[in-house]
Structures are given as structure tokens and as C-alpha cells.
Design a protein around this motif. Structure first.
Motif, short mmCIF file in Angstrom:
data_model
loop_
_atom_site.label_atom_id
_atom_site.label_comp_id
_atom_site.label_asym_id
_atom_site.label_seq_id
_atom_site.Cartn_x
_atom_site.Cartn_y
_atom_site.Cartn_z
N ALA A 321 0.82 -1.21 0.00
CA ALA A 321 0.00 0.00 0.00
C ALA A 321 0.86 1.26 0.00
O ALA A 321 0.55 2.24 -0.69
CB ALA A 321 -0.93 -0.01 1.21
N ASP A 322 1.94 1.23 0.77
CA ASP A 322 2.83 2.39 0.81
C ASP A 322 3.48 2.63 -0.54
O ASP A 322 3.61 3.77 -1.00
CB ASP A 322 3.92 2.19 1.87
CG ASP A 322 3.39 2.34 3.29
OD1 ASP A 322 2.30 2.92 3.44
OD2 ASP A 322 4.06 1.88 4.23
N GLN A 323 3.95 1.55 -1.18
CA GLN A 323 4.57 1.70 -2.49
C GLN A 323 3.56 2.19 -3.52
O GLN A 323 3.87 3.03 -4.36
CB GLN A 323 5.17 0.36 -2.93
CG GLN A 323 6.34 -0.12 -2.08
CD GLN A 323 7.55 0.78 -2.18
OE1 GLN A 323 8.11 1.00 -3.26
NE2 GLN A 323 7.96 1.34 -1.05
N ASP A 324 2.33 1.67 -3.42
CA ASP A 324 1.28 2.13 -4.33
C ASP A 324 0.95 3.60 -4.09
O ASP A 324 0.51 4.30 -5.01
CB ASP A 324 0.02 1.28 -4.14
CG ASP A 324 0.18 -0.13 -4.67
OD1 ASP A 324 1.10 -0.36 -5.48
OD2 ASP A 324 -0.60 -1.01 -4.25
N ASP A 325 1.15 4.06 -2.87
CA ASP A 325 0.85 5.44 -2.53
C ASP A 325 1.91 6.40 -3.04
O ASP A 325 1.65 7.60 -3.21
CB ASP A 325 0.71 5.57 -1.01
CG ASP A 325 0.13 6.92 -0.59
OD1 ASP A 325 -0.89 7.33 -1.17
OD2 ASP A 325 0.72 7.56 0.30
N LEU A 326 3.13 5.90 -3.29
CA LEU A 326 4.22 6.77 -3.73
C LEU A 326 4.09 7.12 -5.21
O LEU A 326 4.39 8.25 -5.62
CB LEU A 326 5.57 6.10 -3.47
CG LEU A 326 5.98 5.94 -2.01
CD1 LEU A 326 7.26 5.11 -1.89
CD2 LEU A 326 6.16 7.31 -1.36
N ALA A 327 3.67 6.17 -6.02
CA ALA A 327 3.59 6.42 -7.47
C ALA A 327 2.67 7.59 -7.82
O ALA A 327 3.02 8.43 -8.66
CB ALA A 327 3.15 5.15 -8.20
N PRO A 328 1.49 7.73 -7.20
CA PRO A 328 0.60 8.85 -7.55
C PRO A 328 1.08 10.21 -7.03
O PRO A 328 0.39 11.21 -7.25
CB PRO A 328 -0.73 8.47 -6.88
CG PRO A 328 -0.65 7.01 -6.62
CD PRO A 328 0.78 6.75 -6.36
N LEU A 329 2.23 10.25 -6.38
CA LEU A 329 2.75 11.56 -5.95
C LEU A 329 2.99 12.45 -7.16
O LEU A 329 2.99 13.68 -7.06
CB LEU A 329 4.05 11.40 -5.16
CG LEU A 329 3.93 10.76 -3.78
CD1 LEU A 329 5.31 10.64 -3.14
CD2 LEU A 329 2.99 11.56 -2.89
N SER A 330 3.23 11.83 -8.31
CA SER A 330 3.39 12.58 -9.56
C SER A 330 2.36 12.10 -10.57
O SER A 330 2.01 10.91 -10.61
CB SER A 330 4.80 12.36 -10.14
OG SER A 330 4.90 12.89 -11.44
N SER A 331 1.88 13.04 -11.37
CA SER A 331 0.95 12.68 -12.43
C SER A 331 1.68 12.05 -13.61
O SER A 331 1.06 11.64 -14.58
CB SER A 331 0.20 13.93 -12.90
OG SER A 331 1.11 14.90 -13.40
N HIS A 332 2.99 11.96 -13.50
CA HIS A 332 3.82 11.48 -14.60
C HIS A 332 4.74 10.39 -14.05
O HIS A 332 5.95 10.59 -13.91
CB HIS A 332 4.63 12.66 -15.15
CG HIS A 332 5.16 12.43 -16.52
ND1 HIS A 332 6.13 13.24 -17.06
CD2 HIS A 332 4.88 11.50 -17.45
CE1 HIS A 332 6.42 12.80 -18.27
NE2 HIS A 332 5.67 11.76 -18.53
N SER A 333 4.17 9.24 -13.70
CA SER A 333 4.95 8.23 -13.00
C SER A 333 4.78 6.85 -13.61
O SER A 333 3.85 6.59 -14.37
CB SER A 333 4.53 8.18 -11.52
OG SER A 333 3.20 7.70 -11.39
N ARG A 334 5.70 5.98 -13.23
CA ARG A 334 5.63 4.57 -13.59
C ARG A 334 6.02 3.75 -12.37
O ARG A 334 6.99 4.09 -11.67
CB ARG A 334 6.57 4.25 -14.76
CG ARG A 334 6.50 2.79 -15.21
CD ARG A 334 7.55 2.48 -16.25
NE ARG A 334 7.43 1.10 -16.71
CZ ARG A 334 8.34 0.46 -17.44
NH1 ARG A 334 9.44 1.09 -17.82
NH2 ARG A 334 8.16 -0.80 -17.82
N HIS A 335 5.29 2.69 -12.11
CA HIS A 335 5.56 1.83 -10.95
C HIS A 335 5.89 0.43 -11.43
O HIS A 335 5.09 -0.20 -12.12
CB HIS A 335 4.34 1.81 -10.02
CG HIS A 335 4.56 1.06 -8.76
ND1 HIS A 335 3.53 0.78 -7.87
CD2 HIS A 335 5.68 0.51 -8.21
CE1 HIS A 335 4.01 0.12 -6.84
NE2 HIS A 335 5.31 -0.07 -7.03
N ILE A 336 7.07 -0.07 -11.05
CA ILE A 336 7.50 -1.41 -11.45
C ILE A 336 7.77 -2.24 -10.21
O ILE A 336 8.52 -1.83 -9.33
CB ILE A 336 8.79 -1.35 -12.31
CG1 ILE A 336 8.56 -0.55 -13.59
CG2 ILE A 336 9.27 -2.76 -12.64
CD1 ILE A 336 9.81 -0.36 -14.42
#
Length: 388
Positions: A321-336
Motif C-alpha cells: 500500500a505504501d509503495q502504491d501510494d508513492l507512485a501517484p505523488l506525480s501525475s507522470h509516474s511509472r511503478h515497477i
């Protein structure tokens, strides 16, 4: 002639003197043993301190810093750069780590860009600071270090674990110099603190362990017992690099620096701690350790280690959940999510790590006319997963 019988003379102090003599007879040997013990402990402590100082000097001579020592805000910090090009990729290590934690990927990344790793105060080869420093102060020190080293912006900042908080602090302090951020299994400002039932105890236990290790490190005990060797066994680092890393981590300054960082980290236990600030549209790449969020792997390893399986699975859910919460900190992100990897993704999956970071930074390469690309010009793919 009648002789008058004399009354016996009472010596009032005699019983007290006899008692005192008895007590002295009993206590003197014990006092001697106590004094003897104090002398032995003092001599051992002195010998340990001499051993620690001698070994520290010997290891610093045997393992000189691979980079340069640069003065920044009155402290000599170690900066290790490889490669060339712009923007420069800045590597910010995790809690208690130094530049050698990046060894498996530093040279790989430097094949196509300039890559600079550094040691925070008291870590690696950098000089210590007495007081704990906040993330904003870490950012100020890094900025001064880069400026004094003649390394001009723009920068792409890459932070591992606790380093993720520091690189975000740098961006908020110097947004015009930051072109992008990579978070490698980054710590969350709130982390598991508010939801994980054992969080407060875990942090207190960790703080107590380090607090005990700090004075022991001054006496050479940490070095003698290898307590500072936090790397996993078998380590993925080459033997020579592991030897250098272990030697440098055994410095007294390292234990002191970790104590200071934990003191700041524990502030996250406060329910009033604000969530991470937005990064706007800054290009952001989030890399998550797959082994730490996969419930099956977590359960299997917890059972093998004799830990509470259900508690570890809850912690894994919070980590996800924490990692998923970090990606939306930017509108221009990618999560791997990087498969078959623990917390040190750059060591467990060095090739995949280098490819992902290289592709991310490639979009920021300066145009031939010297103009910088805007944030929106850097192409990022949707969230995905890398499996080994």
C-alpha cells in the motif's frame, strides 16, 4: 577492713567498635574484589578503545575512499562519480549504507551517463556530524556538495529506502535543478508506523540496539564481533568490496550516524506526521521489491525464520500500500514491481535495475542544441512488473 566491691566499668563504644571491625573484616575483601573488577573493566575498555582506533586507522589506510573528499557546509563528504553526460544521476543510499552499496550498478549506469554516489555525514568515508539532521538539511548538504564539486544541474535523483525521503526533500528544496526522481523500495514518510501493530516496538527495539552498539563500537566490540556487517550471507557483493564495506561500516562514526537518523525517523511515529508532498508532474519511477510484497513468499520466509506469519503478511500488505501510494505523488509516474528481489534491488537484480533506470534517464538527455527537455517530454510507460 571491708573492701568495697568495684562496679564493672562500662565501655559504651566497645560494641560499636566491634561491630565496625566485623563489618570491615567482611567488606574489605568484597571492596578489594570490586576495585579489582573496576580496574579490569577499565583496562579492557582502554584496550578496546586503542584497538578500535588502531583498526580504524589501519582500515582507512587499507581502504582509501574511491572518490573525492569535498567540503560541504563545514563537513568533508565523500563523493564518487563515474561516467559523463547530462543530466547527472545522483545516488542516495539507505539507512547506514555507503557508496559501496551501489557497486553492482554504478559502473553499469555510468556507461551511458554521469553517476555520482556520496556518503552522508558519518557514513562511509564522510566525516561525522554531532547532531541529527532533518531531510531538508540532508538536501542542503547534498546541494552544497555538488556545487563545491563543480557538478552542475540538472539532476536525476535516485533514492533507496530512507534515501527516497531525502531525494524528495531535495526536489522540494531545489525543484528547478531536479529533472526526475527514482524511488527504490523507498521509505514512506508515514510508512507502516500508524497501521502496523508492532511498529512502535520495532523502532524502539532498533533504536535500543543501535544505542547499545554505539558505545560498544568505541570499545572495538562491534568490529571484533562483526556486528556492523549488515550484509546478507552469502553476500552478492564481491569479496574485496564486501571487505571494504564491512571495514568502513565498523567505524564508530557509522553507529553514531545511524542513531541520529533513527532519531529523526522515529518522528514518523507521531500521528500528526504529514503525508508525502506532491511531486506535481515531475517524472517519477517507483521500483518495488517483489519479494517483500508477495504474500506467498513473505509467508514462506516468515515460517522459515520462525516469525509470526500473519503479522508478516499484514506488514507486506502495508508495504504494498505504501509503495502504491508513492507512485501517484506525480501525475507522470511509472511503478515497477521487480520480481525475485529483496530490499536491495540494485544488488538482487542489477541488470534489470540498470535497464529500468537507464531507460528512465535516457528521456532526459539534453538536446544537441543544449536545451533541456521539459518534464512532459520524458516518455514514461504505464505501471508494470519485471519478473525474473
Amino acid at each position: 577492713m571491708q573492701v568495697e566491691a568495684r562496679q564493672p566499668v562500662r565501655i559504651w563504644g566497645a560494641p560499636s567498635n566491634l561491630l565496625l571491625a566485623d563489618m570491615t573484616f567482611v567488606l574489605l575483601p568484597r571492596l578489594r574484589y570490586l576495585l579489582f573488577g573496576v580496574v579490569i573493566v577499565s583496562l579492557a575498555a582502554l584496550a578496546g578503545a586503542v584497538y578500535q582506533a588502531e583498526r580504524t586507522a589501519a582500515y582507512l589506510a587499507a581502504f582509501p575512499p574511491p572518490g573525492r573528499m569535498i567540503s560541504a557546509n563545514g563537513v568533508n563528504l565523500h563523493l564518487y562519480c563515474m561516467g559523463s553526460g547530462s543530466p547527472t544521476l545522483i545516488l542516495e543510499a539507505g539507512l547506514g549504507e555507503n557508496v559501496l552499496s551501489w557497486y553492482p550498478v554504478h559502473a553499469k549506469l555510468a556507461q551511458t551517463m554521469r553517476v555520482c554516489a556520496y556518503d552522508r555525514p558519518g557514513l562511509g568515508w564522510s566525516d561525522p556530524m554531532d547532531a541529527a539532521i532533518q531531510p531538508d538539511e540532508v538536501a542542503e548538504n547534498l546541494h552544497a556538495l555538488l556545487h563545491n564539486a563543480g557538478i552542475a544541474p540538472p539532476f536525476v535523483l535516485l533514492g533507496h529506502s530512507r534515501g527516497g525521503i531525502y531525494v524528495r526533500a531535495f526536489y522540494h528544496r531545489f525543484p528547478e535543478q531536479t529533472q526526475g526522481i527514482v524511488l527504490v523500495d523507498s521509505t514512506h514518510e508515514l510508512g507502516p508506523m500508524h497501521d502496523y501493530p508492532y511498529a512502535i516496538w520495532d523502532y524502539r527495539k532498533q533504536a535500543m540496539q543501535i544505542a547499545i552498539a554505539e558505545p560498544l563500537s568505541r570499545l572495538g566490540v562491534v568490529r571484533l564481533l562483526g556486528i556492523a556487517d549488515a550484509d546478507r550471507r552469502p553476500s552478492l557483493l564481491p569479496a574485496a568490496i564486501l571487505a571494504a564495506k564491512t571495514a568502513i561500516q565498523s567505524r564508530t562514526d557509522t553507529a553514531h550516524a545511524v542513531v541520529n537518523e533513527i532519531a529523526v525517523m522515529r518522528q514518523g511515529l507521531d500521528s500528526a506526521t504529514p503525508p508525502p508532498d506532491s511531486l506535481g508532474n515531475l517524472p517519477l519511477l517507483v521500483l518495488t521489491a517483489g519479494n517483500l510484497v508477495d504474500p506467498d513468499i513473505v509467508a514462506r520466509e516468515a515460517a522459515s525464520a520462525g516469525k509470526d506469519v500473519e503479522a508478516e503478511k499484514v506488514l507486506a500488505e502495508i508495504q504494498q500500500a505504501d509503495q502504491d501510494d508513492l507512485a501517484p505523488l506525480s501525475s507522470h509516474s511509472r511503478h515497477i514491481v521487480v520480481g525475485n528481489s529483496g530490499h536491495f534491488i540494485m544488488q538482487d537484480q542489477a541488470d534489470e535495475f540498470a535497464i529500468a533506470v537507464r531507460d528512465f534517464v535516457k528521456a532526459f538527455n539534453l538536446k544537441s542544441d543544449g536545451d533541456q527537455q521539459s518534464h512532459s517530454a520524458a516518455g514514461l510507460k504505464p505501471s508494470g512488473k519485471i519478473d525474473d
